[in-house]
Write a protein that holds these residues in place. Sequence first.
Motif, PDB file in Angstrom:
ATOM      1  N   MET A   1     -13.530  19.927  44.307  1.00 10.55           N
ATOM      2  CA  MET A   1     -14.124  18.937  43.399  1.00 10.55           C
ATOM      3  C   MET A   1     -13.012  18.136  42.728  1.00 10.55           C
ATOM      4  N   ALA A   2     -13.138  16.827  42.681  1.00 12.70           N
ATOM      5  CA  ALA A   2     -12.112  15.978  42.089  1.00 12.70           C
ATOM      6  C   ALA A   2     -12.037  16.189  40.585  1.00 12.70           C
ATOM      7  N   LEU A   3     -10.823  16.174  40.079  1.00 11.61           N
ATOM      8  CA  LEU A   3     -10.622  16.306  38.640  1.00 11.61           C
ATOM      9  C   LEU A   3     -11.071  15.041  37.927  1.00 11.61           C
ATOM     10  N   GLN A   4     -11.614  15.204  36.734  1.00 13.76           N
ATOM     11  CA  GLN A   4     -11.980  14.066  35.903  1.00 13.76           C
ATOM     12  C   GLN A   4     -10.935  13.909  34.806  1.00 13.76           C
ATOM     13  N   PRO A   5     -10.552  12.689  34.470  1.00 16.56           N
ATOM     14  CA  PRO A   5      -9.491  12.485  33.480  1.00 16.56           C
ATOM     15  C   PRO A   5      -9.992  12.651  32.045  1.00 16.56           C
ATOM     16  N   HIS A 176       2.905  16.610  22.205  1.00 14.87           N
ATOM     17  CA  HIS A 176       2.047  17.428  23.067  1.00 14.87           C
ATOM     18  C   HIS A 176       1.060  16.529  23.811  1.00 14.87           C
ATOM     19  N   ALA A 177       0.460  15.581  23.091  1.00 14.91           N
ATOM     20  CA  ALA A 177      -0.546  14.704  23.698  1.00 14.91           C
ATOM     21  C   ALA A 177       0.056  13.849  24.792  1.00 14.91           C
ATOM     22  N   ASN A 178       1.265  13.300  24.555  1.00 10.24           N
ATOM     23  CA  ASN A 178       1.922  12.499  25.591  1.00 10.24           C
ATOM     24  C   ASN A 178       2.036  13.273  26.894  1.00 10.24           C
ATOM     25  N   MET A 179       2.520  14.510  26.783  1.00 11.16           N
ATOM     26  CA  MET A 179       2.806  15.288  27.988  1.00 11.16           C
ATOM     27  C   MET A 179       1.531  15.857  28.604  1.00 11.16           C
ATOM     28  N   TRP A 180       0.590  16.269  27.770  1.00  5.67           N
ATOM     29  CA  TRP A 180      -0.684  16.796  28.281  1.00  5.67           C
ATOM     30  C   TRP A 180      -1.446  15.700  29.031  1.00  5.67           C
ATOM     31  N   LEU A 181      -1.596  14.545  28.403  1.00  2.00           N
ATOM     32  CA  LEU A 181      -2.352  13.463  29.030  1.00  2.00           C
ATOM     33  C   LEU A 181      -1.628  12.906  30.254  1.00  2.00           C
ATOM     34  N   GLY A 182      -0.286  12.965  30.260  1.00  2.00           N
ATOM     35  CA  GLY A 182       0.446  12.582  31.452  1.00  2.00           C
ATOM     36  C   GLY A 182       0.112  13.500  32.611  1.00  2.00           C
ATOM     37  N   ALA A 183       0.011  14.798  32.324  1.00  2.00           N
ATOM     38  CA  ALA A 183      -0.355  15.758  33.367  1.00  2.00           C
ATOM     39  C   ALA A 183      -1.776  15.517  33.861  1.00  2.00           C
ATOM     40  N   VAL A 184      -2.694  15.276  32.943  1.00  2.00           N
ATOM     41  CA  VAL A 184      -4.091  15.026  33.305  1.00  2.00           C
ATOM     42  C   VAL A 184      -4.195  13.767  34.166  1.00  2.00           C
ATOM     43  N   SER A 185      -3.517  12.709  33.737  1.00  2.00           N
ATOM     44  CA  SER A 185      -3.599  11.430  34.431  1.00  2.00           C
ATOM     45  C   SER A 185      -3.105  11.552  35.873  1.00  2.00           C
ATOM     46  N   VAL A 186      -1.934  12.130  36.049  1.00  2.00           N
ATOM     47  CA  VAL A 186      -1.341  12.220  37.385  1.00  2.00           C
ATOM     48  C   VAL A 186      -2.162  13.133  38.280  1.00  2.00           C
ATOM     49  N   ALA A 187      -2.567  14.301  37.750  1.00  2.23           N
ATOM     50  CA  ALA A 187      -3.379  15.217  38.557  1.00  2.23           C
ATOM     51  C   ALA A 187      -4.656  14.534  39.022  1.00  2.23           C
ATOM     52  N   HIS A 188      -5.204  13.660  38.174  1.00  2.81           N
ATOM     53  CA  HIS A 188      -6.449  12.965  38.525  1.00  2.81           C
ATOM     54  C   HIS A 188      -6.227  11.944  39.630  1.00  2.81           C
ATOM     55  N   TYR A 189      -5.292  10.989  39.417  1.00  4.46           N
ATOM     56  CA  TYR A 189      -5.218   9.910  40.405  1.00  4.46           C
ATOM     57  C   TYR A 189      -4.562  10.359  41.709  1.00  4.46           C
ATOM     58  N   LEU A 190      -3.808  11.475  41.679  1.00  3.45           N
ATOM     59  CA  LEU A 190      -3.299  12.022  42.933  1.00  3.45           C
ATOM     60  C   LEU A 190      -4.342  12.877  43.644  1.00  3.45           C
ATOM     61  N   GLY A 191      -5.418  13.232  42.937  1.00  6.22           N
ATOM     62  CA  GLY A 191      -6.441  14.070  43.535  1.00  6.22           C
ATOM     63  C   GLY A 191      -5.968  15.488  43.791  1.00  6.22           C
ATOM     64  N   MET A 192      -5.161  16.045  42.879  1.00  4.80           N
ATOM     65  CA  MET A 192      -4.601  17.379  43.081  1.00  4.80           C
ATOM     66  C   MET A 192      -5.660  18.456  42.897  1.00  4.80           C
ATOM     67  N   GLU A 193      -5.491  19.570  43.628  1.00  4.84           N
ATOM     68  CA  GLU A 193      -6.443  20.665  43.588  1.00  4.84           C
ATOM     69  C   GLU A 193      -5.711  21.991  43.458  1.00  4.84           C
ATOM     70  N   GLY A 221      -2.495  24.492  40.603  1.00  9.13           N
ATOM     71  CA  GLY A 221      -1.722  24.647  41.826  1.00  9.13           C
ATOM     72  C   GLY A 221      -0.417  25.389  41.620  1.00  9.13           C
ATOM     73  N   SER A 222       0.384  25.415  42.690  1.00  8.43           N
ATOM     74  CA  SER A 222       1.620  26.194  42.721  1.00  8.43           C
ATOM     75  C   SER A 222       2.823  25.267  42.808  1.00  8.43           C
ATOM     76  N   VAL A 223       3.916  25.620  42.097  1.00  9.11           N
ATOM     77  CA  VAL A 223       5.145  24.828  42.095  1.00  9.11           C
ATOM     78  C   VAL A 223       6.273  25.640  42.729  1.00  9.11           C
ATOM     79  N   VAL A 224       7.022  24.985  43.605  1.00  4.44           N
ATOM     80  CA  VAL A 224       8.215  25.584  44.211  1.00  4.44           C
ATOM     81  C   VAL A 224       9.421  24.760  43.755  1.00  4.44           C
ATOM     82  N   PRO A 225      10.192  25.215  42.769  1.00  2.00           N
ATOM     83  CA  PRO A 225      11.373  24.460  42.335  1.00  2.00           C
ATOM     84  C   PRO A 225      12.501  24.587  43.350  1.00  2.00           C
ATOM     85  N   LEU A 226      13.197  23.483  43.596  1.00  2.00           N
ATOM     86  CA  LEU A 226      14.267  23.493  44.593  1.00  2.00           C
ATOM     87  C   LEU A 226      15.431  22.620  44.145  1.00  2.00           C
TER      88      LEU A 226
END
Length: 508
Positions: A1-5, A176-193, A221-226
């Motif tokens: 299901m697509a994330l809503q912003p 906090h809001a800057n960084m939280w909403l940045g995460a929400v925005s990107v996850a939404h328009y990239l369609g991340m799951e 999701g999962s992050v692999v730092p490199l």
Amino acid sequence: MALQPDPTPLPLDHLAERGNAPDPALVLRDRTLSFADLRSRVAALSAWLTTMAPEAGARVASWAAKGELTCLLPLAAARAGLVHVPINPLLKRAQVAHILADSGSVLLIGTGSRLATLEDGDVPPDCRLLEEGAAWDAVDGVTDRLAPSHADPDDLCAILYTSGSTGRPKGVMLSHANMWLGAVSVAHYLGMEADDVTLAVLPLSFDYGQNQLLSTWYAGGSVVPLDYLFPKDVVKACARHGVTTLAAVPPLWVQLTEAQWPEDAVAPMRRLTNSGGALTTDLVGKLQGTFPEARLFPMYGLTEAFRSTYLDPDLVASHPTSMGTAIPFAEILVIDDAGDVAAPGEEGELVHCGPLVAQGYWQDAQRTAERFKPAPAASHHGGIAVWSGDRVRRDADGLLYFVGRRDAMIKSAGNRISPQEVEDAALATGLVAEAVALGVPDERLGQAVHLVVRAVPSAANAGTDLPKALSRELPNFMQPREIHWRNAMPTNPNGKIDRTALAREIGA
């Protein structure tokens, strides 16, 4: 299901509470942390931080390669009521000393080899240094745990240092809001799951790099730092971990398209994202040829407002040079020199309004007032806006196109480099009397740093001594590709060095 912003911001540390507990959240070299592990480690690290920096709002800095410390500190510091100051691990002691002093950090946790390079006077008297291994040993001995915070989303959460066109790096204040909403925005328009795997190759001291973590965790999701040495390291990691999301800057994309990509590295890839410079039409074609099933997201952003625009992947083929349209939560206006909204096709300044706008520059009211100003009258959001200084135009279909920059910043391999910072380092050697740093177009880097200098008469060996001195004082990405020696510098009618004439001479 697509994330809503969802536009309701939460304290940043609540990102640790997302995701299913047993699912992988962070894949390290020696182990994998589930979301349950992530919550436990953030709770322990934040409890320990309160013993090291008990004053609310104190700044704690990190200077280390990608790993558990640098990935968890953004959430743990936020939970502890502190302000995280991530330092690019590529920086050297002079830049680190400035950041520590400017931010007033009371704690610096870093790699032992990096801390060992600091000299007397580099570290403020009230700033404690701690090697990251010793820090984790101390965390493991703490029995307390901090529950998710109830911080005001508008509270200061992080200071990210970015170079300016004049002078040393300046600290951008993010809530906090800057960084939280940045995460929400990107996850939404990239369609991340929740089944996405992000390979985090960008420095975590950059907003683009840090968002690799935050948007992925928001989606569960999962992050692999490199930290990679060669492009082939990125290819191997993509195949090994089934990477679905890869973010990079144009110079890295050039290298990656020259590498050999096996099918097991290409097949899982769902999306590619680009920022830190525009993609060329040729590079777009190569990326689409290498990753035929992946969606390509060209993006434009600035640290002062995180991210402003993205181009819908469906439009990349037909509009490869466009910056696209505003991301969720961003209001983007093009304002002409009279202060009005520019007509379609007319050039103007890009002005970013909305909740992603940062809180200004740390302890720098003058530069804050120059960049953070009241929103234009046409703004629906109002409040304070970021006046980018970038010239753009909007076509009749609403798509934005980049025209040019007002400032003199050098953009090399995705890094924003202050010419004055390079010039100051050259002058500080005592080997040159005058110095001008310029960006020269480069196919692989975007721009390469070139330095034009006039030696002091007594510096007999300046030609060999200057490169050695700069290699000690500047990080690798700031090193001049070429040093041009002059017996005299051209001047303009005001008696100042004629930078335009020098730029013409060296092809900048």
